[in-house]
Design an enzyme around this catalytic site. Structure first.
Site, PDB file in Angstrom:
ATOM      1  CG  ASP A   1      -1.747   1.210   1.379  1.00 50.03           C
ATOM      2  OD1 ASP A   1      -2.344   1.609   0.374  1.00 50.03           O
ATOM      3  OD2 ASP A   1      -1.785   1.778   2.486  1.00 50.03           O
TER       4      ASP A   1
ATOM      5  CG  ASP B   1      -3.936  -1.710   3.284  1.00 49.50           C
ATOM      6  OD1 ASP B   1      -4.175  -1.525   2.083  1.00 49.50           O
ATOM      7  OD2 ASP B   1      -3.386  -0.868   4.017  1.00 49.50           O
TER       8      ASP B   1
END
Length: 756
Positions: A428, A618
């Protein structure tokens, strides 16, 4: 509801012991699974957690010939140290009597003296050896106490092999002593008391080294917990007092003076200082703390004074949660351990069968009973599976301990092994590659105070960044009224009698603002401002890249690992960040489902994927990936979903975590090679291969040589595993790249918490 608990087991001596304990505990009603670990003398049990089950587990362990060690860590440490001392004392006794016994037994062979030729003299010679042998047998009593019950219950262990081998040697020695007493003086040349003594002494050397190694390995947990403060200064009823840290309760106000150790987890309510959190994060750079920031127990205060409210105590603190996670990881088994477990399950019975077969074959071949028994004893002793049992658990324990010293927590041994196989790392952007804390990079126009006024009621991260920057710059922030937030667009309010609109260019265009400039696609996010419908300026905001990110990506690439960045941010911003850190594959404007889909796509392409993230969005990808890695500033959900938790925000911990995994599994394979190779080479030799080839001069000494070789195999595995303690991942070596800035880090980032 299921509960996971780590029981400490006393008396484990080999991998066969762990298998026996697993069977015993696994038979208890309410137990779902059990994993016994010979490497650190624990059994990790998932069960219903009732007191009845606790009692049943304790009874099952006792019936198997072992004992439960106290849950009190200090008491457990004392018991463990006392057990090591007992082993050391018994070893000293064994060696003290084995040396003169060996001199007495082998003296005639090297010409030191002759065995008396008369019956009485020869008998005294035999009895002298027996007298020296008895204390050695006492020193090795644990082999008989555990070995024979295990054998009779058809679950033979290493102790069973030693017990059988030494008992056979003792019986043979007693028989020859009897023959001497009847007048057969030549039988005094065939005594085997020295074999009993040297087998026990040499095996005890290896077992003592193992015990010392396991004790020092467990010390890493005890040292971590010993860092907790003993005392705390608190304010109660307006008075300042010093109390034991164990008596703190949530809500107490702690006084933390310069140089003090923080007593427990809490929130700063007054004061400012820098805290050294290196014992938790592995980073020596102090963290700036102020009102509203979280402080953790056992960290060390700097030069300022703080008042903090107690939030958590005892086993709810981060320190204890880290220790629990380490303990859980060390108590589990890596998949690579399956081979050793399967072999060990049949190894000891197979060795007993081989020893018996060798004895019978040599008798059939025409050798006498003494020769055949000597061969059988040698096979029993040389085949003790100590090295095989130590190969995997000791390396796992050392590997997870090494990771914790660098601020990396592996939740299970399986996650350590999975980390060693990763070939693709997905990351990420926000909060992982970048700081996750937007900062103002440019101000176009005299608008800072006006925009800060409009954003002062906003909870948007970009608005908070503007307000924070305005305060740092000492800008005049006027009053405002009529605040209105438009989701996905911006805010409206009135400042100094003028109608102000703040937001994206699209939002201001929809508001009818005139004079708007063209949008710039340079990777910076801009906030546009208008006053009474006219454009008055814009503010550029950037999420700073972590200073160590380029080195982290470079380290991954040097290890042959593909790096991928996936983010919900704009393509231009994502491309700019990816280009600056050296990532070539970029996926922007991705939703949580897109991240999950990309992980699955990589896995379909036969990639071993690690996902690195810190946010709730996530979590699905972290769960799906072969290995999920949560950064230290991540949310609870991200940390729960991950397999590895980085206790710091240093991105270089990602390649370091994978490197430690590879080094540990490489160490495991080396240990297994030593163990299997040793048995493959030594068993045929002990079974009489040299005699077949015409070399039979050392047959009488084979039991002692076998004991020495068996001990050396265990020592080689222990030594090889111990090498991992000094291992430093190249990604974290200062020579590989610049360390993060030495300036104190801000602690305005979210606090991290581990879960067991």
């Amino acid at each position: 509801m299921s509960r996971t608990r780590v029981f400490r087991i006393g008396g484990m001596t080999c991998v066969a012991c762990s298998n026996r304990i697993e069977r015993a505990i696994g038979s208890v009603p309410g137990v779902e699974s059990v994993s016994a670990n010979f490497g650190n003398n624990t059994a990790t049990v998932i069960y219903d957690g009732t007191p009845e089950s606790d009692q049943a587990i304790a009874k099952a362990v006792a019936s198997a010939g072992y004992s439960l060690i106290s849950d009190d860590r200090e008491k457990a440490a004392r018991e463990e140290r006392e057990a090591v001392r007992r082993q050391g004392r018994d070893l000293a006794i064994a060696i003290a009597f084995a040396i003169p016994l060996s001199v007495l037994a082998m003296g005639p062979m090297v010409g030191l003296f002759d065995i008396p030729g008369d019956r009485d003299g020869a008998l005294y010679y035999c009895l002298a050896q027996l007298a020296l042998c008895v204390p050695i047998i006492y020193a090795g009593r644990r082999f008989y106490r555990k070995g024979y019950p295990a054998l009779f219950s058809r679950s033979p262990t290493m102790d069973s092999l030693v017990a059988l081998g030494t008992t056979a040697s003792l019986v043979l020695g007693l028989y020859n002593t009897y023959l001497v007493s009847t007048g057969d003086v030549h039988a005094a040349h065939s005594l085997s008391y020295d074999s009993v003594g040297m087998i026990i002494a040499l095996v005890s050397v290896g077992k003592y080294i193992e015990a010392r190694s396991k004790s020092s390995t467990n010390d890493s947990l005890r040292k971590l917990l010993s860092m907790a403060a003993d005392e705390a200064t608190v304010l109660r009823d307006g008075a300042e007092m010093t109390i034991p840290a164990s008596e703190l309760v949530p809500g107490d106000v702690m006084l933390i003076r310069p140089g003090d150790k923080v007593p427990t987890d809490g929130t700063v309510i007054e004061g400012s200082s820098s805290i050294n959190e290196s014992m938790l994060t592995g980073e020596s750079i102090p963290v700036t703390k102020g009102p509203g920031d979280v402080v953790y127990g056992a960290t060390v205060n700097g030069s300022g004074s703080l008042r903090a409210r107690v939030d958590k105590t005892g086993e709810d603190t981060v320190l204890f949660q880290i220790a629990r996670m380490m303990e859980m990881a060390q108590g589990t088994k890596a998949p690579v351990a399956g081979l050793a477990d399967r072999v060990a399950a049949v190894f000891v019975p197979a060795v007993i069968a081989i020893a018996a077969a060798c004895c019978i074959i040599w008798l059939i071949a025409g050798k006498d009973a003494q020769f055949a028994l000597t061969i059988a004893i040698s096979v029993l002793v040389i085949s003790c599976p100590c090295a095989l049992g130590l190969a995997t658990p000791l390396a796992i324990v050392v590997g997870t301990g090494n990771g914790s010293r660098h601020g990396i927590l592996y939740k299970t041994a399986a996650s350590l092994e999975a980390a060693s196989k990763v070939d693709t790392v997905m990351m990420d952007k926000t909060g992982t590659i970048t700081m996750g804390r937007p900062e103002v990079s440019s101000v176009d126009g005299d608008i800072l105070g006006t925009v800060a006024a409009a954003e002062s009621d906003s909870e948007h991260p970009l608005g908070e960044a503007v307000v924070r920057y305005a305060k740092e710059q000492g800008a005049d922030i006027p009053d405002h009224s009529g605040f209105e937030s438009v989701t996905g667009g911006g805010v409206r309010c009135t400042v100094d009698g003028k109608r102000i609109a703040i937001g994206s260019r699209r939002f201001l265009s929809e508001e009818g603002a005139s004079g708007l400039p063209e949008e710039i696609d340079d990777g910076v996010t801009y906030i546009y401002a208008s006053s009474d419908g006219s454009y008055i300026g814009r503010i550029g905001i950037r999420d700073p890249m972590r200073p160590e990110a380029p080195n982290a990506i470079s380290a991954l690439k040097s290890d042959g690992i593909t790096t991928v960045m996936i983010t919900g941010d704009r393509q231009s911003t994502a491309d700019a960040i990816a280009s600056s850190v050296g990532i070539e594959e970029v996926h922007a404007e991705a939703r949580p489902g897109d991240k999950l889909a990309l992980v699955k796509k990589k896995q379909v392409a036969q990639k071993r994927v690690a996902m690195v993230g810190d946010g709730i969005n996530d979590a699905p990808a972290l769960t799906q990936a072969d290995i999920g890695i949560a950064v230290g500033s991540g949310t609870d959900i991200a940390i729960e979903s991950a397999d590895i938790v980085m206790m710091n925000d240093d991105l270089r911990s990602v390649p370091a975590a994978l490197e430690i995994g590879r080094a540990t599994i490489r160490n495991v394979r080396q240990n297994l090679f030593f163990a299997f190779c040793y048995n493959a080479v030594c068993i045929p030799i002990a079974a009489g291969l040299p005699v077949v080839l015409g070399y039979d001069g050392l047959v009488s000494e084979m039991p002692m040589i076998s004991a020495l070789a068996m001990s050396m195999s265990s020592i080689s595995v222990v030594t090889n595993a111990a090498r991992m303690r000094g291992f430093v991942p190249k990604a974290l070596r200062r020579a590989r790249g610049h360390p993060p800035s030495a300036a104190p880090r801000s602690s305005s980032r979210p606090s991290w918490r581990t879960r067991s």
